[in-house]
Motif scaffolding. Structure first.
Motif, short mmCIF file in Angstrom:
data_model
loop_
_atom_site.label_atom_id
_atom_site.label_comp_id
_atom_site.label_asym_id
_atom_site.label_seq_id
_atom_site.Cartn_x
_atom_site.Cartn_y
_atom_site.Cartn_z
N GLY A 13 13.09 17.15 -49.09
CA GLY A 13 13.35 15.92 -49.93
C GLY A 13 14.29 16.01 -51.03
O GLY A 13 14.13 15.35 -52.01
N GLY A 14 15.23 17.00 -50.93
CA GLY A 14 16.02 17.04 -52.02
C GLY A 14 17.42 16.09 -51.81
O GLY A 14 17.27 15.27 -51.05
N THR A 15 18.30 16.40 -52.23
CA THR A 15 19.59 15.50 -52.39
C THR A 15 20.30 15.15 -50.74
O THR A 15 20.35 13.85 -50.55
N ILE A 16 20.17 16.25 -49.88
CA ILE A 16 20.61 16.12 -48.60
C ILE A 16 19.49 15.41 -47.71
O ILE A 16 19.83 14.22 -47.13
N LEU A 21 17.74 10.36 -45.03
CA LEU A 21 16.69 9.34 -44.88
C LEU A 21 17.11 7.66 -45.34
O LEU A 21 16.74 7.07 -44.35
N GLU A 22 17.66 7.97 -46.42
CA GLU A 22 18.13 6.39 -46.74
C GLU A 22 19.29 5.86 -45.66
O GLU A 22 19.13 5.06 -45.35
N VAL A 35 8.57 12.93 -43.08
CA VAL A 35 9.51 13.80 -44.12
C VAL A 35 8.32 14.76 -44.55
O VAL A 35 7.44 14.57 -45.08
N LEU A 36 9.08 16.00 -44.46
CA LEU A 36 8.25 17.13 -44.99
C LEU A 36 8.67 17.55 -46.19
O LEU A 36 9.87 18.01 -46.41
N ALA A 241 27.01 15.30 -44.49
CA ALA A 241 25.41 15.48 -43.65
C ALA A 241 25.14 14.19 -42.89
O ALA A 241 24.70 14.25 -41.77
N ILE A 242 25.37 12.84 -43.47
CA ILE A 242 25.06 11.76 -42.85
C ILE A 242 26.02 11.61 -41.65
O ILE A 242 25.40 11.27 -40.39
#
Length: 257
Positions: A13-16, A21-22, A35-36, A241-242
Protein backbone atom coordinates in the motif's frame (compact mmCIF):
# COMPACT_ATOMS: atom_id res chain seq x y z
CA UNK A 1 -19.74 -7.35 -12.92
CA UNK A 2 -18.20 -7.78 -16.36
CA UNK A 3 -16.96 -11.39 -16.33
CA UNK A 4 -14.31 -10.55 -18.94
CA UNK A 5 -12.50 -8.22 -16.53
CA UNK A 6 -9.48 -9.42 -14.62
CA UNK A 7 -9.69 -9.87 -10.85
CA UNK A 8 -6.57 -8.36 -9.33
CA UNK A 9 -4.87 -8.53 -5.96
CA UNK A 10 -2.35 -5.87 -4.94
CA UNK A 11 0.43 -6.49 -2.43
CA UNK A 12 1.70 -3.25 -0.93
CA UNK A 13 0.00 0.00 0.00
CA UNK A 14 2.93 2.33 -0.63
CA UNK A 15 3.41 4.85 -3.43
CA UNK A 16 3.39 2.31 -6.28
CA UNK A 17 0.60 0.13 -4.88
CA UNK A 18 -1.66 3.12 -4.26
CA UNK A 19 -1.03 4.57 -7.73
CA UNK A 20 -1.99 1.28 -9.38
CA UNK A 21 -5.02 0.89 -7.11
CA UNK A 22 -6.27 4.39 -7.88
CA UNK A 23 -5.87 3.86 -11.63
CA UNK A 24 -7.70 0.52 -11.64
CA UNK A 25 -10.53 1.80 -9.45
CA UNK A 26 -10.94 4.88 -11.64
CA UNK A 27 -10.54 3.20 -15.03
CA UNK A 28 -12.42 0.02 -14.10
CA UNK A 29 -10.01 -1.95 -16.30
CA UNK A 30 -9.97 -4.64 -13.63
CA UNK A 31 -11.73 -5.49 -10.39
CA UNK A 32 -9.39 -5.10 -7.41
CA UNK A 33 -10.34 -7.93 -5.08
CA UNK A 34 -7.93 -7.11 -2.26
CA UNK A 35 -4.98 -5.03 -1.15
CA UNK A 36 -2.49 -6.70 1.18
CA UNK A 37 -0.80 -4.14 3.45
CA UNK A 38 1.86 -4.31 6.13
CA UNK A 39 -0.25 -2.58 8.76
CA UNK A 40 1.79 0.64 8.78
CA UNK A 41 -0.32 3.78 8.94
CA UNK A 42 0.73 4.97 5.47
CA UNK A 43 -0.25 1.62 3.98
CA UNK A 44 -3.84 2.11 5.08
CA UNK A 45 -4.45 5.33 3.13
CA UNK A 46 -6.26 3.58 0.27
CA UNK A 47 -8.73 6.30 -0.63
CA UNK A 48 -12.20 5.13 -1.60
CA UNK A 49 -11.23 1.48 -2.08
CA UNK A 50 -14.09 -0.68 -0.81
CA UNK A 51 -12.58 -4.13 -1.35
CA UNK A 52 -10.82 -6.34 1.15
CA UNK A 53 -7.86 -4.80 3.00
CA UNK A 54 -5.77 -7.70 4.29
CA UNK A 55 -2.74 -8.02 6.52
CA UNK A 56 -2.30 -11.80 6.33
CA UNK A 57 -0.32 -13.29 3.42
CA UNK A 58 -1.97 -16.69 3.70
CA UNK A 59 -5.44 -15.14 3.50
CA UNK A 60 -4.41 -13.24 0.37
CA UNK A 61 -2.94 -16.38 -1.20
CA UNK A 62 -6.24 -18.20 -0.72
CA UNK A 63 -8.25 -15.62 -2.67
CA UNK A 64 -8.53 -16.54 -6.38
CA UNK A 65 -7.46 -13.70 -8.66
CA UNK A 66 -6.22 -13.54 -12.25
CA UNK A 67 -3.25 -11.29 -11.48
CA UNK A 68 -1.26 -10.53 -8.33
CA UNK A 69 0.64 -7.23 -8.43
CA UNK A 70 3.49 -7.05 -5.91
CA UNK A 71 4.68 -3.57 -4.89
CA UNK A 72 6.10 -4.24 -1.46
CA UNK A 73 9.58 -5.62 -0.71
CA UNK A 74 11.93 -8.19 -2.32
CA UNK A 75 11.53 -10.61 0.58
CA UNK A 76 7.75 -10.47 0.21
CA UNK A 77 7.93 -11.21 -3.52
CA UNK A 78 10.32 -14.11 -2.92
CA UNK A 79 7.92 -15.57 -0.38
CA UNK A 80 4.64 -15.27 -2.26
CA UNK A 81 5.38 -15.43 -6.00
CA UNK A 82 6.01 -19.19 -6.39
CA UNK A 83 2.82 -20.02 -4.47
CA UNK A 84 0.63 -17.44 -6.15
CA UNK A 85 1.83 -18.50 -9.61
CA UNK A 86 0.04 -21.80 -9.04
CA UNK A 87 -3.31 -20.00 -9.32
CA UNK A 88 -2.75 -16.94 -11.49
CA UNK A 89 -0.31 -14.52 -13.10
CA UNK A 90 2.11 -12.41 -11.06
CA UNK A 91 3.71 -9.03 -11.76
CA UNK A 92 6.53 -8.22 -9.32
CA UNK A 93 7.93 -4.71 -8.92
CA UNK A 94 10.60 -5.83 -6.42
CA UNK A 95 12.69 -7.26 -9.26
CA UNK A 96 15.86 -7.56 -7.17
CA UNK A 97 14.31 -10.61 -5.47
CA UNK A 98 15.04 -12.63 -8.61
CA UNK A 99 18.78 -11.98 -8.33
CA UNK A 100 18.70 -14.80 -5.80
CA UNK A 101 19.19 -17.93 -7.89
CA UNK A 102 16.86 -20.01 -5.73
CA UNK A 103 14.05 -17.47 -5.98
CA UNK A 104 14.40 -17.09 -9.75
CA UNK A 105 14.45 -20.87 -10.20
CA UNK A 106 11.37 -21.31 -8.01
CA UNK A 107 9.46 -18.65 -9.95
CA UNK A 108 10.43 -20.08 -13.34
CA UNK A 109 9.55 -23.58 -12.16
CA UNK A 110 6.16 -22.49 -10.80
CA UNK A 111 5.35 -20.62 -14.02
CA UNK A 112 6.38 -23.55 -16.17
CA UNK A 113 4.31 -26.00 -14.14
CA UNK A 114 1.14 -23.92 -13.88
CA UNK A 115 1.22 -22.20 -17.26
CA UNK A 116 0.71 -18.79 -15.65
CA UNK A 117 3.06 -15.90 -16.43
CA UNK A 118 5.51 -13.91 -14.34
CA UNK A 119 5.63 -10.33 -15.67
CA UNK A 120 8.55 -7.91 -15.42
CA UNK A 121 7.32 -4.30 -15.10
CA UNK A 122 9.11 -1.39 -16.74
CA UNK A 123 9.23 0.60 -13.49
CA UNK A 124 11.56 3.60 -13.78
CA UNK A 125 13.31 2.58 -16.99
CA UNK A 126 12.72 2.43 -20.75
CA UNK A 127 13.54 -0.05 -23.53
CA UNK A 128 12.91 -3.39 -21.80
CA UNK A 129 11.04 -4.61 -24.88
CA UNK A 130 14.04 -3.76 -27.04
CA UNK A 131 16.38 -5.63 -24.72
CA UNK A 132 14.12 -8.69 -24.78
CA UNK A 133 13.83 -8.59 -28.58
CA UNK A 134 17.57 -8.25 -29.06
CA UNK A 135 18.99 -10.40 -26.27
CA UNK A 136 20.36 -13.00 -28.71
CA UNK A 137 22.47 -10.40 -30.52
CA UNK A 138 23.29 -8.07 -27.60
CA UNK A 139 26.91 -8.34 -26.48
CA UNK A 140 27.22 -5.97 -23.50
CA UNK A 141 24.85 -4.10 -21.17
CA UNK A 142 26.02 -1.59 -18.58
CA UNK A 143 23.62 0.31 -16.35
CA UNK A 144 24.73 3.21 -14.17
CA UNK A 145 22.51 4.69 -11.47
CA UNK A 146 23.29 7.99 -9.76
CA UNK A 147 21.49 8.86 -6.52
CA UNK A 148 22.23 10.68 -3.31
CA UNK A 149 23.90 8.68 -0.58
CA UNK A 150 20.79 9.22 1.53
CA UNK A 151 18.61 7.56 -1.13
CA UNK A 152 21.02 4.63 -1.11
CA UNK A 153 20.79 4.23 2.66
CA UNK A 154 24.24 5.77 3.15
CA UNK A 155 25.55 9.04 4.53
CA UNK A 156 24.55 11.89 2.23
CA UNK A 157 28.18 13.05 2.11
CA UNK A 158 29.29 9.85 0.36
CA UNK A 159 30.50 10.64 -3.15
CA UNK A 160 31.63 8.64 -6.16
CA UNK A 161 31.29 5.05 -7.35
CA UNK A 162 30.03 2.88 -4.49
CA UNK A 163 29.53 -0.27 -6.56
CA UNK A 164 30.70 -1.70 -9.86
CA UNK A 165 30.19 -5.33 -10.79
CA UNK A 166 27.57 -7.86 -11.79
CA UNK A 167 23.89 -6.97 -11.55
CA UNK A 168 23.34 -10.05 -9.38
CA UNK A 169 25.69 -8.64 -6.75
CA UNK A 170 24.33 -5.09 -6.79
CA UNK A 171 20.84 -6.45 -6.12
CA UNK A 172 22.14 -8.07 -2.94
CA UNK A 173 23.93 -4.86 -1.92
CA UNK A 174 21.09 -2.40 -2.62
CA UNK A 175 17.89 -4.50 -2.84
CA UNK A 176 15.48 -1.56 -2.59
CA UNK A 177 17.39 0.83 -4.86
CA UNK A 178 18.25 -1.10 -8.02
CA UNK A 179 15.05 -2.73 -9.23
CA UNK A 180 15.87 -1.04 -12.53
CA UNK A 181 19.10 -3.06 -12.76
CA UNK A 182 17.22 -6.29 -12.08
CA UNK A 183 14.58 -5.50 -14.71
CA UNK A 184 17.30 -4.73 -17.28
CA UNK A 185 19.04 -8.02 -16.45
CA UNK A 186 15.83 -10.06 -16.64
CA UNK A 187 14.83 -8.51 -19.96
CA UNK A 188 18.28 -8.72 -21.49
CA UNK A 189 21.38 -10.84 -21.02
CA UNK A 190 20.99 -11.90 -17.41
CA UNK A 191 22.18 -10.98 -13.93
CA UNK A 192 25.76 -12.21 -14.38
CA UNK A 193 26.55 -10.59 -17.75
CA UNK A 194 24.85 -7.24 -17.03
CA UNK A 195 27.34 -4.76 -15.52
CA UNK A 196 26.00 -2.47 -12.78
CA UNK A 197 27.44 0.79 -11.48
CA UNK A 198 26.05 2.85 -8.62
CA UNK A 199 27.29 6.39 -8.08
CA UNK A 200 26.58 8.50 -5.00
CA UNK A 201 26.11 12.23 -5.64
CA UNK A 202 25.78 14.38 -2.49
CA UNK A 203 22.54 16.33 -2.34
CA UNK A 204 21.22 15.06 -5.67
CA UNK A 205 17.43 15.05 -5.70
CA UNK A 206 16.97 13.31 -9.03
CA UNK A 207 17.43 9.60 -9.67
CA UNK A 208 19.42 9.10 -12.86
CA UNK A 209 19.85 5.92 -14.88
CA UNK A 210 22.04 5.37 -17.95
CA UNK A 211 21.82 2.16 -19.97
CA UNK A 212 24.61 1.48 -22.48
CA UNK A 213 24.12 -1.44 -24.86
CA UNK A 214 26.32 -2.83 -27.61
CA UNK A 215 25.36 -5.55 -30.05
CA UNK A 216 25.97 -6.93 -33.48
CA UNK A 217 25.93 -3.76 -35.55
CA UNK A 218 24.23 -1.41 -33.06
CA UNK A 219 24.74 0.66 -29.93
CA UNK A 220 22.21 2.25 -27.57
CA UNK A 221 22.73 4.95 -24.98
CA UNK A 222 19.58 5.58 -22.94
CA UNK A 223 19.35 8.16 -20.15
CA UNK A 224 16.46 8.58 -17.72
CA UNK A 225 16.16 11.16 -14.94
CA UNK A 226 13.32 11.35 -12.45
CA UNK A 227 12.84 13.56 -9.40
CA UNK A 228 12.55 11.72 -6.11
CA UNK A 229 9.13 11.45 -4.50
CA UNK A 230 10.86 10.65 -1.25
CA UNK A 231 12.43 7.36 -0.28
CA UNK A 232 13.44 5.18 -3.23
CA UNK A 233 10.67 6.10 -5.70
CA UNK A 234 11.10 8.51 -8.60
CA UNK A 235 8.42 10.76 -10.09
CA UNK A 236 8.12 8.74 -13.31
CA UNK A 237 7.88 5.34 -11.62
CA UNK A 238 4.16 5.37 -10.64
CA UNK A 239 3.13 6.38 -14.17
CA UNK A 240 5.30 3.65 -15.68
CA UNK A 241 3.94 1.12 -13.17
CA UNK A 242 0.40 1.95 -14.24
CA UNK A 243 1.42 1.51 -17.89
CA UNK A 244 2.97 -1.89 -17.16
CA UNK A 245 -0.22 -3.11 -15.49
CA UNK A 246 -2.38 -1.80 -18.31
CA UNK A 247 -0.30 -3.69 -20.87
CA UNK A 248 -0.69 -6.90 -18.87
CA UNK A 249 -4.45 -6.43 -18.67
CA UNK A 250 -4.48 -5.96 -22.43
CA UNK A 251 -2.87 -9.41 -22.63
CA UNK A 252 0.58 -7.95 -23.25
CA UNK A 253 3.61 -7.26 -21.10
CA UNK A 254 7.10 -8.66 -20.76
CA UNK A 255 7.42 -12.13 -19.22
CA UNK A 256 10.38 -14.21 -18.10
CA UNK A 257 8.72 -17.55 -18.85
Amino acid sequence: MDKTRYRVGIIGGGTIGRAILEDLVTSRLAEVDYVLVSGRRGDRDLGSFSGAVLTDVEEASARPVDLVIEAALPEVLARVAPTMLQNGNVCGFSCTALADRGTEAAIRRASGTSGFSYYVPHGAILALDGLADGRDVIETVTITTAKSGKSLGMDDAVEGVVFEGAARDVCARFPRNVNVHAAIALAGIGFDRTVSRVVAVPGQEAMEHRVEVTGQGFTWDIRVSSQSLGGVTGAYTPRSAIGSVRRILARGGLTIA
